[in-house]
Motif scaffolding. Structure first.
Motif, PDB file in Angstrom:
ATOM      1  N   ARG A 101       0.832  -1.218   0.000  1.00 23.48           N
ATOM      2  CA  ARG A 101       0.000   0.000   0.000  1.00 23.48           C
ATOM      3  C   ARG A 101       0.855   1.251   0.000  1.00 23.48           C
ATOM      4  O   ARG A 101       0.396   2.314  -0.427  1.00 23.48           O
ATOM      5  N   ARG A 102       2.080   1.147   0.504  1.00 19.57           N
ATOM      6  CA  ARG A 102       2.959   2.321   0.559  1.00 19.57           C
ATOM      7  C   ARG A 102       3.683   2.571  -0.759  1.00 19.57           C
ATOM      8  O   ARG A 102       4.426   3.547  -0.875  1.00 19.57           O
ATOM      9  N   CYS A 103       3.498   1.696  -1.753  1.00 17.83           N
ATOM     10  CA  CYS A 103       4.148   1.935  -3.059  1.00 17.83           C
ATOM     11  C   CYS A 103       3.241   1.496  -4.205  1.00 17.83           C
ATOM     12  O   CYS A 103       3.734   0.966  -5.206  1.00 17.83           O
ATOM     13  N   THR A 104       1.945   1.712  -4.064  1.00 17.89           N
ATOM     14  CA  THR A 104       1.015   1.322  -5.131  1.00 17.89           C
ATOM     15  C   THR A 104       1.293   2.091  -6.419  1.00 17.89           C
ATOM     16  O   THR A 104       1.145   1.556  -7.522  1.00 17.89           O
ATOM     17  N   THR A 105       1.703   3.333  -6.294  1.00 17.63           N
ATOM     18  CA  THR A 105       1.996   4.140  -7.484  1.00 17.63           C
ATOM     19  C   THR A 105       3.493   4.273  -7.717  1.00 17.63           C
ATOM     20  O   THR A 105       3.919   5.026  -8.586  1.00 17.63           O
ATOM     21  N   GLY A 106       4.293   3.572  -6.924  1.00 17.40           N
ATOM     22  CA  GLY A 106       5.740   3.619  -7.061  1.00 17.40           C
ATOM     23  C   GLY A 106       6.304   2.226  -7.274  1.00 17.40           C
ATOM     24  O   GLY A 106       5.588   1.281  -7.583  1.00 17.40           O
ATOM     25  N   SER A 107       7.602   2.109  -7.108  1.00 15.77           N
ATOM     26  CA  SER A 107       8.278   0.827  -7.304  1.00 15.77           C
ATOM     27  C   SER A 107       8.909   0.381  -5.997  1.00 15.77           C
ATOM     28  O   SER A 107       8.883   1.104  -4.996  1.00 15.77           O
TER      29      SER A 107
END
Length: 686
Positions: A474-480
């Protein structure tokens, strides 16, 4: 007049580079921002940025400013960097330029620096000469040349590289920027858009690779990651303290660190679950149970809403309200976002009626209708607020509520396993367990979206449960992400069985899995002995092959029958520690958690001072007493491992115990002494 001695010339360049770095720092310190900021807010932000820049330009006296040199045959291509034919580049931890702006040291992350790590006799990458430097403290004392484009010169092992790899470990973990290997460099320089999972046995440098990848990504994507943020997640506070100086040494000061427990700290954890309970609470199926429980709070409307404005009454009939609610449910958006949207949807229905009646309402009217008492009352009845902690409390304390939402997901026996055996009167009186906090985090995300970062590094990932993976994901849904771990070192009852399964729970099924098998830290004799456990704890996993020239010091000592009582046995363990303390470097005494208090008492009686994990070793305090449960991720020059059978027996089952033993056997950098009075585990017999 410059000296003809190459070492003198390199020392002169080092002195000039340090002077240039001081000038760069002084230039930043002398900046006057009084006339360039519009207000105090801008001034505060700019001041903070200047302070960070000053810190990043600090010259660490015992850290080499540059560690290598590249002499190109031709000018690097335009896509690489500036340069003319025969240009020489000094490779270091950060960029340094002179007063005219010409580079004196090139950042190791720059494209022009890449051949320092990748070039070889077979593939020279247009490099005529690669020079490595040796340092004592901060003084340049040696150099070593490789003529990569000279066919007459044969490739050999770098002595300086070996010395750097085998240098004693005193203090916190240090960077490996001078010793990154080609297979490591490929991972370090992989792009921001993709997630990489690194499977690496003990001593393969996976943690260092993950940290250096963060440093590289911050260099290559500075602006983007400055907006979105980066995070390093480790297994415990001791581990994070051990690695916390690596990124600052590379000039990166803004990367945050946390444990999974820190991320999900919505409640205070004061209790503990039995292993079977914790495994079930960490099962991915709990996400569906929670989703159902959250959505169950929505109640379809049973009556119309009447909005009074002035002399007019506007009615939204029950069927229209039902359609609005059902449409929001079908969209499956966050519970809180849907609840926020509901009053606006009702208000919009009223505005449609107003327009049909000839009125011309605007957005202000819609907002006013959304705040109307009748609309607010309807929203509260249809879509009431949900408190995540109270929701989890009800699931774990109310058998009927749990059964309703776990039907077809958890069996009756499983429901009974996770349900609290004793009644709990209120949320405030709950002694929450660690797995409960993860459930609350899941419920919190169902209500309101968790903020996503640009990049997350997850270390010792093999020990996470599926629900913990979801919390990190959840802390990197839009990241890697960079996922680091070793399946053979999974020591929790819920340890992952495969990286494919773990990455699916993380939400990164497309991640590339890389395997590191070259060992740079653990001596050959030690890793060979520890690898006897691999067929029993991780069948099919490739053993680590040590590349160290020094085989290391290794000995298994059986404590004499007459010395098998507690006092005499402890005396022999302490004697082994004192023997290793006579050598240079740090010493770790690792023991089963239950034996640590007795050993601490014995050390005190013998007058041997010791540290706890996380406390920094110094020249005068080099012995650390380490519970086996905290050994993962740590390293010491020398290790005394006390009573392997006790390490195995201290875990819930033998396989987990053998994995814990594998971890403790592989913490040594230069030497290992195993002491035992009880019989060794059969799996270690050669």
């Amino acid at each position: 007049m410059p000296s003809d001695d190459p070492l003198s010339r390199e020392r002169a360049h080092l002195a000039d580079s340090r002077a240039a770095l001081r000038s760069m720092r002084e230039d930043v310190q002398s900046l006057d921002i009084r006339d360039v900021t519009a207000n105090w807010v801008n001034a505060e932000v700019l001041t903070r940025q200047i302070d960070e820049r000053i810190k990043a330009l600090a010259d660490l006296s015992h850290t080499p400013l540059f560690f290598g040199r590249l002499d190109y045959l031709h000018a690097p291509g335009a896509e690489q960097a500036e340069g003319a034919e025969g240009e020489r580049f000094y490779i270091g931890r950060r960029h340094v330029h002179d007063a005219g702006g010409d580079p004196m040291v090139i950042d190791w992350r720059a494209p022009v620096s890449q051949p320092f790590y990748r070039a070889s006799k077979k593939t020279p990458l247009d490099i005529a000469l690669r020079r490595r430097f040796g340092y004592t403290g901060g003084d340049l004392t040696a150099y070593e040349d490789e003529h990569l484009s000279d066919p007459a010169e044969t490739a050999g092992t770098s002595k300086l590289l070996q010395q750097e790899i085998e240098r004693p470990r005193v203090g916190p973990m240090r960077d490996i920027v001078a010793t990154i290997q080609p297979e490591q460099d490929e991972i370090v320089r992989s792009g921001l858009g993709g997630t990489v999972c690194v499977q690496g046995g003990p001593g393969t440098g996976k943690t260092a690779v993950g940290l250096h990848r963060v440093a590289y990504l911050l260099y290559a994507h500075r602006d983007r990651l400055a907006r979105t943020g980066t995070l390093v997640i480790g297994p415990n506070a001791s581990f994070l303290h051990y690695i916390e100086q690596v990124l600052p040494a590379l000039g990166e000061l803004e990367v945050k660190q946390a444990t999974v427990a820190d991320l999900v700290a919505h409640v205070e954890v004061r209790g503990a679950d039995e292993a079977a309970t914790a495994v079930l609470k960490g099962d991915a199926r709990m996400a569906e149970v929670l989703r159902r429980a959250v959505r169950a709070h929505v109640t379809l409307p049973t009556e119309q809403v009447v909005v009074v404005r002035g002399s007019r009454r506007w009615r939204v009939p029950e069927y229209e309200l039902t359609a609005i609610v059902q449409e929001l449910l079908d969209r499956d958006i966050r519970y809180g976002a849907a609840r926020d949207a509901l009053p606006q949807r009702i208000a919009h229905a009223v505005l449609v009626q107003m327009e049909r009646a000839g009125e011309a309402p605007d957005d202000r009217v819609q907002d006013a209708v959304a705040r109307n008492p009748a609309v607010k009352a309807a929203v509260k009845a249809i879509w009431p607020p949900v408190d995540p902690a109270k929701l989890v409390f009800r699931l774990l304390s109310d058998a009927d509520f749990l059964a309703l939402h776990a039907e077809g997901v958890l069996s009756e026996d499983e429901q009974e396993t996770i349900r609290w055996a004793k009644p709990v009167r209120s949320v405030k009186s709950v002694k929450w367990a660690a797995a409960d906090a993860v459930l609350i985090d899941e419920a919190t995300d169902l209500v309101q979206r968790t903020h996503s970062l640009g990049h997350v590094v997850l270390d010792e990932a093999q020990d996470l449960s599926p629900m913990q993976y979801r919390a990190v994901g959840r802390r990197c849904t839009t990241g890697s992400a960079t996922v680091l771990g070793d399946l053979a070192q999974g020591t929790t009852p819920w340890a992952t069985r495969s990286w494919e399964e773990a990455l699916a729970h993380l939400g990164k099924s497309e991640a590339v899995v890389e395997e590191l098998t070259a060992g740079f830290r653990v001596p050959t004799d030690v890793i060979t002995y520890a690898s006897r456990l691999l067929p029993h704890i991780a069948p099919g996993l490739a053993p680590v092959a040590s590349v160290r020239e020094n085989p290391g010091f290794f000995e298994v000592r059986a404590i004499r029958e007459t010395a098998a009582d507690t006092t005499a046995a402890a005396a022999e363990v302490i004697a082994a520690c004192e023997e290793l303390l006579a050598r240079e470097g740090s010493v770790g005494l690792i023991a089963a958690d239950g034996r640590v208090p007795g050993l601490a008492e014995a050390l005190a009686k013998a007058g041997v001072s010791h540290l706890a994990p996380g406390e920094e070793t110094t020249a005068s305090a080099r012995l650390t007493l380490v519970p086996a449960s905290l050994a993962k991720g740590l390293e010491y020059d020398y290790v005394v491992l006390d009573e392997p059978r006790a390490v195995v027996d201290g875990e819930p089952d033998e396989r987990t115990g053998l994995r814990r033993l594998y971890v403790t056997l592989t913490r040594a950098v230069s030497g290992l002494i195993v002491t035992h009075a009880d019989a060794l585990p059969a799996q270690l017999e050669g």
